[in-house]
Design a protein around this motif. Structure first.
Motif, mmCIF file in Angstrom:
data_model
loop_
_atom_site.group_PDB
_atom_site.id
_atom_site.type_symbol
_atom_site.label_atom_id
_atom_site.label_comp_id
_atom_site.label_asym_id
_atom_site.label_seq_id
_atom_site.Cartn_x
_atom_site.Cartn_y
_atom_site.Cartn_z
ATOM 1 N N GLU A 1 -4.362 7.699 5.440
ATOM 2 C CA GLU A 1 -5.203 7.130 4.395
ATOM 3 C C GLU A 1 -4.356 6.406 3.357
ATOM 4 O OE1 GLU A 1 -9.256 9.826 4.222
ATOM 5 O OE2 GLU A 1 -7.588 10.425 2.924
ATOM 6 N N LEU A 2 -5.033 5.554 2.576
ATOM 7 C CA LEU A 2 -4.387 4.802 1.508
ATOM 8 C C LEU A 2 -4.639 5.476 0.169
ATOM 9 C CD1 LEU A 2 -5.503 1.176 2.507
ATOM 10 C CD2 LEU A 2 -3.414 2.375 3.185
ATOM 11 N N LEU A 3 -3.679 5.370 -0.732
ATOM 12 C CA LEU A 3 -3.852 5.836 -2.100
ATOM 13 C C LEU A 3 -4.344 4.674 -2.955
ATOM 14 C CD1 LEU A 3 -0.636 7.984 -2.706
ATOM 15 C CD2 LEU A 3 -2.813 8.651 -1.671
ATOM 16 N N ALA B 1 9.373 13.593 7.068
ATOM 17 C CA ALA B 1 10.496 13.528 6.132
ATOM 18 C C ALA B 1 9.957 13.292 4.722
ATOM 19 C CB ALA B 1 11.457 12.418 6.532
ATOM 20 N N GLY B 2 8.981 12.401 4.607
ATOM 21 C CA GLY B 2 8.372 12.110 3.314
ATOM 22 C C GLY B 2 6.883 12.384 3.330
ATOM 23 N N GLU B 3 6.294 12.428 2.138
ATOM 24 C CA GLU B 3 4.859 12.686 2.003
ATOM 25 C C GLU B 3 4.064 11.418 1.729
ATOM 26 O OE1 GLU B 3 4.204 16.591 -0.373
ATOM 27 O OE2 GLU B 3 6.171 15.814 -0.978
ATOM 28 N N VAL B 4 4.751 10.330 1.383
ATOM 29 C CA VAL B 4 4.089 9.051 1.124
ATOM 30 C C VAL B 4 5.014 7.936 1.569
ATOM 31 C CG1 VAL B 4 4.958 8.981 -1.259
ATOM 32 C CG2 VAL B 4 2.981 7.585 -0.628
ATOM 33 N N ALA B 5 4.425 6.896 2.180
ATOM 34 C CA ALA B 5 5.207 5.739 2.627
ATOM 35 C C ALA B 5 4.693 4.496 1.927
ATOM 36 C CB ALA B 5 5.105 5.573 4.142
ATOM 37 N N PHE B 6 5.612 3.712 1.367
ATOM 38 C CA PHE B 6 5.263 2.463 0.696
ATOM 39 C C PHE B 6 5.559 1.300 1.636
ATOM 40 C CE2 PHE B 6 6.333 5.471 -2.745
ATOM 41 C CZ PHE B 6 5.108 5.478 -3.404
ATOM 42 N N ILE B 7 4.505 0.696 2.165
ATOM 43 C CA ILE B 7 4.620 -0.312 3.216
ATOM 44 C C ILE B 7 3.590 -1.412 2.978
ATOM 45 C CG2 ILE B 7 5.633 1.167 5.004
ATOM 46 C CD1 ILE B 7 2.883 1.970 5.889
ATOM 47 N N LYS B 8 3.402 -2.310 3.940
ATOM 48 C CA LYS B 8 2.347 -3.313 3.814
ATOM 49 C C LYS B 8 1.124 -2.874 4.612
ATOM 50 C CE LYS B 8 3.947 -6.469 7.485
ATOM 51 N NZ LYS B 8 4.325 -7.880 7.770
ATOM 52 N N HIS B 9 0.013 -3.552 4.382
ATOM 53 C CA HIS B 9 -1.270 -3.042 4.873
ATOM 54 C C HIS B 9 -1.414 -3.063 6.381
ATOM 55 C CE1 HIS B 9 -2.033 -7.402 4.850
ATOM 56 N NE2 HIS B 9 -2.988 -7.165 5.718
ATOM 57 N N THR B 10 -0.620 -3.866 7.084
ATOM 58 C CA THR B 10 -0.751 -3.962 8.547
ATOM 59 C C THR B 10 0.104 -2.945 9.294
ATOM 60 O OG1 THR B 10 1.005 -5.641 8.636
ATOM 61 C CG2 THR B 10 -1.271 -6.425 8.411
ATOM 62 N N THR B 11 0.996 -2.258 8.597
ATOM 63 C CA THR B 11 1.998 -1.418 9.271
ATOM 64 C C THR B 11 1.373 -0.291 10.076
ATOM 65 O OG1 THR B 11 3.574 -1.912 7.500
ATOM 66 C CG2 THR B 11 4.068 -0.039 8.920
ATOM 67 N N VAL B 12 0.372 0.383 9.522
ATOM 68 C CA VAL B 12 -0.228 1.519 10.231
ATOM 69 C C VAL B 12 -0.882 1.052 11.527
ATOM 70 C CG1 VAL B 12 -1.957 3.344 10.130
ATOM 71 C CG2 VAL B 12 -0.576 2.825 8.113
ATOM 72 N N GLN B 13 -1.682 -0.023 11.453
ATOM 73 C CA GLN B 13 -2.356 -0.518 12.659
ATOM 74 C C GLN B 13 -1.349 -1.012 13.703
ATOM 75 O OE1 GLN B 13 -3.280 -1.053 9.555
ATOM 76 N NE2 GLN B 13 -5.477 -1.463 9.344
ATOM 77 N N GLU B 14 -0.203 -1.509 13.259
ATOM 78 C CA GLU B 14 0.811 -2.013 14.189
ATOM 79 C C GLU B 14 1.580 -0.899 14.882
ATOM 80 O OE1 GLU B 14 1.714 -6.140 11.668
ATOM 81 O OE2 GLU B 14 3.075 -4.413 11.542
ATOM 82 N N VAL C 1 0.825 -1.207 0.000
ATOM 83 C CA VAL C 1 0.000 0.000 0.000
ATOM 84 C C VAL C 1 0.859 1.255 0.000
ATOM 85 C CG1 VAL C 1 -1.917 -1.144 1.185
ATOM 86 C CG2 VAL C 1 -0.159 0.016 2.533
ATOM 87 N N ALA C 2 0.240 2.354 -0.384
ATOM 88 C CA ALA C 2 0.850 3.678 -0.302
ATOM 89 C C ALA C 2 0.055 4.478 0.709
ATOM 90 C CB ALA C 2 0.837 4.367 -1.664
ATOM 91 N N VAL C 3 0.720 4.947 1.766
ATOM 92 C CA VAL C 3 0.050 5.636 2.875
ATOM 93 C C VAL C 3 0.448 7.106 2.892
ATOM 94 C CG1 VAL C 3 -0.272 5.708 5.374
ATOM 95 C CG2 VAL C 3 0.012 3.510 4.217
ATOM 96 N N VAL C 4 -0.537 7.964 3.121
ATOM 97 C CA VAL C 4 -0.294 9.398 3.254
ATOM 98 C C VAL C 4 -1.023 9.909 4.492
ATOM 99 C CG1 VAL C 4 -0.016 9.772 0.770
ATOM 100 C CG2 VAL C 4 -2.292 9.967 1.802
ATOM 101 N N LYS C 5 -0.666 11.098 4.924
ATOM 102 C CA LYS C 5 -1.408 11.723 6.014
ATOM 103 C C LYS C 5 -2.761 12.202 5.490
ATOM 104 C CE LYS C 5 2.412 13.105 8.988
ATOM 105 N NZ LYS C 5 3.075 14.205 9.721
ATOM 106 N N LYS C 6 -3.759 12.099 6.324
ATOM 107 C CA LYS C 6 -5.114 12.470 5.919
ATOM 108 C C LYS C 6 -5.195 13.941 5.524
ATOM 109 C CE LYS C 6 -9.871 11.595 7.396
ATOM 110 N NZ LYS C 6 -10.709 11.018 8.488
ATOM 111 N N THR C 7 -4.334 14.766 6.099
ATOM 112 C CA THR C 7 -4.361 16.207 5.840
ATOM 113 C C THR C 7 -3.707 16.581 4.514
ATOM 114 O OG1 THR C 7 -2.317 16.405 7.129
ATOM 115 C CG2 THR C 7 -4.407 16.818 8.277
ATOM 116 N N SER C 8 -3.012 15.633 3.877
ATOM 117 C CA SER C 8 -2.311 15.950 2.631
ATOM 118 C C SER C 8 -3.276 15.899 1.448
ATOM 119 C CB SER C 8 -1.162 14.974 2.394
ATOM 120 O OG SER C 8 -1.627 13.770 1.817
#
Length: 722
Positions: free
Chosen positions: A255-257, A223-236, A112-119
């Motif tokens: 949020e996810l892109l 530091a960055g505006e988007v993080a490329f990670i797996k789907h469980t990373t945010v909840q963890e 997934v690609a994760v961004v801040k909701k405010t972006s």
């Protein structure tokens, strides 16, 4: 007799496969620990009377196991999807089953690609942003997002230099491990090391932004505006979970892109992700019945009591199967189907090395003018150190060029829609890149539309056009004749006999204006020139062409006009000051959709008869399309502007011609994205119109697929009659 022979042959093959599997399944292992676990599993299966019997064969690699399967010296083994992809390039693989979690999805995880909701970032606005990655070469943070960006055409890569392509796409990044000789400095510019200035950009936990949680922390700390990670990373690492740096973080703030340009909650990863990463798959030989292997594994889970997804007692992890799996799911036999096209294409996009790129790209030219421009383009590309280098190959005709490409005597040529159809159907060529005339990535010249007056309530569907008056741009023209008449034939509304298309159309419409037609009914609504002469003559009748067909509608000569989407806007709202158009307003007209609905004229992207595609660069399917697009995309940075003082890719005036190599109206070269075949590039509406207009007398109202099925059924009936 022929059917009996075929039946017996199939039956003997089935018996042979049953016999092989009925006796024994030889499982291939790749280590001594796997062999130990395999033998224990065999004992447990035998004790539970599970059939076929399981035995174990020793090898040292999945490549070795694949070789044993090919030689029928082993029957099955488990492999990671990346290994299956590599093996699948050498031979066609069969997949009996896939591992799965308890939910039965067959997914290891979602990238997934994760961004801040405010972006305000979306997947379509990633270029020029700052990015956070788990590490160079890793799946979720490198292979999947880069593979997706390359395959979609959003990011171009010249000469297979993915690192350079990434550095030119993002403004700055943290990619731990991208600190090797030749890696662009921007790939490590956001990394911080251990906080003391040491270990910066290392592929280890000493780099704060390394791996899943590190890439997420890179986003959290801005530091960055988007993080490329797996789907469980945010909840963890939110809502009370994770290390001290994650205290106070809330999952709802991220949020996810999504691939379609939208965004979604981090909980909606099944719908909104970049790639679905499959679990391990069970590979079987061509001599083995996949269903029996699947049934044996499921029986083992239910009856044997053996811990198939437990490896600790054998001194290892993920032995034979992944420890994180819980069950098996039946696969669709072919390895690409099991992987999923998107995952497979992402891996294919990353599967490139400089050794795969030829030294020269041979462009086929059709005239001395094109030859001169091609030579100038080759010199310009070479001076800018673009790769591969360009060579010019002369062809006497478009067909000869297509044949040369098929025969590996040339590599590429730019073609229009009709020739793209021929190139794909007759020569097996595929699109590598395309022209855009608007600067966007749509890849359409225009949309062919059917326009009505808004106050006309008698026409709600295509079938309602029967017995109505119609306005057409001209006989044989795409938007005004081929597309609408082809669609009406395909729908079975027009049924021409012996390929007499004009006669069929004349019998469907009450009367029409089709400049160039020979049928009197198709010329009845035409008016001729200003003097009333040259009625129904192409290029002379006032109702000829796009504006003429729309004028035919506006002045009440017809109830529907078949034109391109821009025609209404070009002749309304004061954009045409001719006396017949000056008073017209675009809001007075609507579109008739192919779905038998109506829509406003501004909704042409969703309401049209066909998307007429732009010209595309066609190539052999064995070439790397990403390398060709990468060359052209990098070239247009220097040579794409018509104000460039030197060579101009999209200007032919200096060479004594027009539209040489590329159309002069081209704004930019775009990637073809997921439209990888000639059918996908042309689109089903436009393709259907081409197929139908070839000779529809025997195919009125039938799709191409229907015709193929009829032919197959006819052959079967003939066999049964023998």
């Amino acid at each position: 007799m022929a059917v009996l022979v075929v039946f017996l042959g199939v039956s003997l093959l089935a018996v042979q496969m049953v016999a092989v599997c009925g006796q024994n399944i030889r499982w291939c292992t790749v280590s001594t620990k796997e062999m130990e676990k395999c033998k224990a599993m065999s004992v447990a299966f035998n004790a539970a009377a599970i059939r076929p019997l399981l035995s174990c064969v020793a090898e040292t690699s999945v490549v070795g196991c694949a070789s044993l399967l090919k030689n029928k010296e082993a029957d099955a083994f488990s492999a990671r999807p990346t290994d299956i992809y590599d093996l699948g390039k050498l031979d066609t693989l069969r997949i009996a089953a896939g591992e799965s979690d308890r939910e039965g999805e067959g997914v290891s995880y979602y990238a997934v690609a994760v961004v801040k909701k405010t972006s305000t970032v979306t997947v379509n606005s990633l270029k020029g942003r700052r990015s956070c990655h788990t590490g160079k070469g890793r799946t979720a943070g490198w292979n999947m997002p880069l593979g997706y960006l390359i395959d979609s055409g959003a990011m171009s890569v010249m000469g297979c230099d993915v690192s350079k392509g990434l550095s030119e796409f993002f403004n700055a990044s943290c990619v731990p491990g991208a600190n090797e000789l030749g890696d662009p400095a921007s790939l490590c510019s956001l990394c911080v090391g251990d906080g003391t200035g040491n270990h910066r950009c290392e592929s280890s936990d000493k780099e704060r932004y390394y791996a899943y949680k590190g890439a997420f922390r890179c986003l959290v700390e801005n530091a960055g505006e988007v993080a490329f990670i797996k789907h469980t990373t945010v909840q963890e690492n939110t809502d009370g979970q994770g290390d001290a740096w994650a205290n106070g973080l809330r999952s709802e703030d991220y949020e996810l892109l999504c691939r379609d340009g939208t965004r979604a909650s981090v909980k909606d990863f099944r719908r909104c992700h970049l790639e679905r990463v499959p679990s391990r798959g069970i590979v079987v030989g061509n001599h083995v019945d996949p269903t029996q292997v699947y049934n044996m594994l499921m029986d083992g889970l239910r009856k044997s009591g053996f811990g198939m997804f437990q490896s600790s007692s054998f001194g290892g992890t993920d032995l034979l199967f992944s420890d994180s799996s819980a069950t098996f799911i039946k696969a669709n036999d072919q390895h690409i189907d099991w992987m999923g096209q998107r995952y497979y294409q992402a891996l294919a996009a990353m599967d490139c090395s400089s050794a795969d790129i030829p030294e020269f790209l041979r462009w086929c030219v059709l005239s001395s003018e094109e030859q001169r421009k091609c030579v100038a383009m080759a010199e310009a590309f070479n001076s800018a150190s673009l790769t591969p280098k360009l060579q010019c190959v002369f062809g006497d005709s478009v067909d000869q060029c297509m044949q040369k490409i098929k025969d590996n005597e040339a590599d590429a040529i730019t073609l229009d829609g009709g020739y793209i159809y021929t190139a794909g159907k007759s020569y097996g060529l595929v699109p590598a890149a395309a022209e855009s005339y608007t600067g966007d990535t749509d890849g359409s010249v225009y949309y062919a539309v059917a326009v009505l007056k808004k106050n006309n309530n008698n026409i709600r569907s295509l079938s309602d056009l029967r017995g109505k008056t119609s306005c057409h741009t001209g006989l044989g023209r795409t938007a005004g004749w081929n597309v609408p008449v082809g669609m009406l034939i395909k729908r079975g509304l027009i049924t021409p006999h012996s390929c007499q298309i004009e006669e069929g159309a004349a019998g469907f419409f009450k009367s029409s204006c089709v400049p160039g037609a020979s049928q009197s009914a198709l010329c009845e609504q035409c008016v001729g020139d200003q003097k009333g002469d040259n009625k129904c003559k192409k290029g002379m009748d006032l109702f000829d062409g796009y504006s003429g067909a729309f004028r035919c509608l506006a002045q009440g000569a017809g109830e529907v006009a078949f034109v391109k989407h821009a025609t209404v806007f070009e002749n309304t709202d004061g954009n045409n000051t001719d006396s017949w158009a000056v008073h017209l307003q675009s809001r007075e007209f609507q579109l008739l959709c192919s779905q038998d609905t109506r829509a406003e004229v501004t909704q042409y992207r969703h309401c049209h008869l066909a998307r007429v595609p732009s010209h595309a660069v066609m190539m052999r399917p064995t070439l790397n399309r990403h390398a060709i697009y990468g060359l052209l995309d990098k070239a247009q940075v220097s040579y794409g502007s018509d104000s460039n003082p030197g060579f101009r890719m999209f200007d032919s005036s200096s060479y004594g011609g027009a539209d040489l190599l590329f159309k002069d109206s081209t704004q930019r070269i775009i990637g073809v994205g997921e439209r990888r075949t000639y059918q996908e590039w042309l689109g089903h509406e436009y393709l259907d119109s081409l197929v139908t207009m070839e000779c529809p007398s025997s195919a009125a109202g039938q799709s191409f697929t229907t015709l193929v099925m009829v032919a197959l059924l006819s052959s079967l009936v003939s066999l049964l009659a023998v």
